[in-house]
Design an enzyme around this catalytic site. Structure first.
Site, short mmCIF file in Angstrom:
data_model
loop_
_atom_site.label_atom_id
_atom_site.label_comp_id
_atom_site.label_asym_id
_atom_site.label_seq_id
_atom_site.Cartn_x
_atom_site.Cartn_y
_atom_site.Cartn_z
N TYR A 109 0.86 -1.19 0.00
CA TYR A 109 0.00 0.00 0.00
C TYR A 109 0.88 1.23 0.00
O TYR A 109 1.86 1.29 0.76
CB TYR A 109 -0.89 0.00 1.25
CG TYR A 109 -1.69 1.28 1.40
CD1 TYR A 109 -3.00 1.34 0.94
CD2 TYR A 109 -1.13 2.42 1.96
CE1 TYR A 109 -3.73 2.51 1.05
CE2 TYR A 109 -1.84 3.60 2.06
CZ TYR A 109 -3.15 3.63 1.61
OH TYR A 109 -3.87 4.79 1.70
N GLU A 197 -3.40 7.54 -4.12
CA GLU A 197 -3.33 6.25 -3.43
C GLU A 197 -3.10 5.13 -4.43
O GLU A 197 -3.86 5.00 -5.39
CB GLU A 197 -4.65 6.00 -2.67
CG GLU A 197 -4.62 4.72 -1.84
CD GLU A 197 -5.96 4.45 -1.15
OE1 GLU A 197 -6.01 4.51 0.09
OE2 GLU A 197 -6.94 4.18 -1.86
#
Ligand code: GDP
Ligand code: MN
Length: 406
Positions: A109, A197
């Site tokens: 992530y 993101e």
């Protein structure tokens, strides 16, 4: 402003960030053409909506034949996708992204945010890729690494290597990770990003680092500096009220309550939300018509509120400084003329030409049968709006005056 995954990936590609080869389709035959051009033997079909969590909701499918590319695309296009981030109403899929499938060895992530407390940018990285970062933060916070980035100096390669080590990446990947993080940061910072993101950022079977997903949000107030980004705005993803507001340059934010608000000035608009709340009500929107509004702008603003089905009562709260109360009153009547409605309108007017404004409203109400409740103070008006929204009887006085007319 939110970007679609394919738009964000286009930006990433132009900065030399590795993303899978792919193309966008709005029909199943388009999707088939894209897959044939990509060649290979496995593809991912991805719903292009402004929301994450698509994988769990059937919006991301890996397929291995051309016939599946066609069938899965025709199923996905036009379907309503409901994820945690879309809200209960979901979003209609109007386009899909078809990409060559990636062989995933490890999911990471990575995101960039604006950290207002430290007045710096922030990078968040976690070894637990492909999962909601909120869930990781709750269940396994030690898997998350955060670092501040000074926007003047940017994201150096050193910082990237340090983070890669912290999350336990293989030493052969440190430089590759640092290079990708550095370029991603430049995409984010160069476009006045609020958020970028990449979840997941993956390590492939061949030991490469690739961005498999991309979610990006750019500061609306900086769009004047990025005309190419502004062109990417997808009005199909906005509520009709938001589209109208952007055409007429009104500051409008839709909310969950049932009291529609039309106010001038952002400060007064916020105070209006607060006072509604403090009397136990819920605003349906934030709407600032601005200081220099003319009759047409006020009319459009009022129509935005009138066309919102969740609005039960309308609260007009105007302090006439530069904007005149008579002009506001006329705009309200013009809007009501175009979108007939029997909802009560609570009006608190003060300032320049207040007497003229009240007179216009009174005469208008008598002529059209509109239920207009006037109030002298903001508190009084808010209280009345909250009572009416809670389903109290319409004010008796206005009812009789409407009857008297018949
Ligand atoms: P999101 O659910 O909206 O965040 O959509 P993502 O693009 O992140 O996809 C969800 C998940 O699908 C990813 O975490 C991956 O596990 C999987 N996925 C996406 N693309 C590929 C791919 O090319 N190959 C494989 N094997 N899995 C993929
Ligand atoms: Mn994702």
């Amino acid at each position: 402003m939110d970007l679609h995954e394919f738009q964000a990936k286009g930006l990433l590609r132009s900065y030399g960030v590795p993303v899978p080869d792919g193309g966008v389709a709005s029909t199943a035959s388009d999707a088939l053409r894209v897959a044939k051009e990509l060649k290979g033997d496995a593809w991912v079909i991805k719903a292009q909506v402004h929301a994450g969590g698509r994988g769990k909701a059937g919006g991301v499918k890996v397929v291995n034949t051309f016939s599946d590319v066609y069938d899965v695309s025709s199923h996905m296009l036009g379907m309503k996708i409901v994820t945690k981030q879309t809200g209960p109403d979901g979003k209609i899929v109007r386009r899909t992204l078809i990409e060559k499938a990636t062989d995933i060895k490890q999911e990471i992530y990575l995101s960039f945010l604006v950290d207002r407390d430290s007045e710096q940018h922030m990078i968040i990285v976690s070894s637990e890729g492909g999962m909601d970062i909120e869930e990781v933060a709750e269940n396994n916070p030690s898997a998350i690494v955060t670092e501040r980035i000074n926007p003047v100096t940017g994201m150096g390669l050193f910082l990237g290597r340090k983070i890669a080590k912290k999350i336990g990446l293989d030493s052969s990947l440190l430089n590759k990770f640092a290079d990708v993080a550095h370029k991603l940061y430049n995409v984010f910072a160069d476009h006045d990003g609020m958020m970028l993101e990449i979840n997941p950022l993956v390590v492939t079977g061949d030991g490469d680092i690739v961005c498999l997903d991309a979610k990006m949000n750019v500061d609306e107030n900086a769009l004047y500096r990025h005309p190419k980004i502004e062109e990417m705005k997808d009005y199909g993803e906005l509520e009709p009220q938001e589209v109208r507001a952007s055409i007429f340059d009104l500051s409008y934010v839709s909310m969950d309550g049932n009291i529609g608000c039309m106010v001038n000035g952002a400060g007064l608009a916020m105070a209006t939300m607060d006072i509604i709340k403090s009397y136990g009500g819920d605003p349906a929107n934030f709407l600032d018509v601005g200081g220099g509004a003319d009759v047409n702008k006020v009319r459009e603003a009022f129509k935005i509120i009138l066309t919102d089905p969740k609005v039960k009562v309308i609260f007009v709260n105007i302090f006439g400084g530069i904007v005149r109360c008579d002009l506001i009153a006329q705009g309200v009547l013009n809007g009501s003329d175009e979108v007939p409605s029997d909802r009560s309108i609570v009006v608190r007017l003060d300032g320049t030409n207040v007497e003229e404004g009240r007179k216009i409203l009174e005469e208008g109400a008598a002529k059209t049968g509109l239920t207009i409740v006037t109030a002298d103070t903001m508190a009084d008006a808010a209280q009345k709006a909250v009572e009416l929204a809670a389903g109290e009887e319409k004010p008796a006085k206005k009812k009789t005056s409407a009857k008297a007319k018949e």
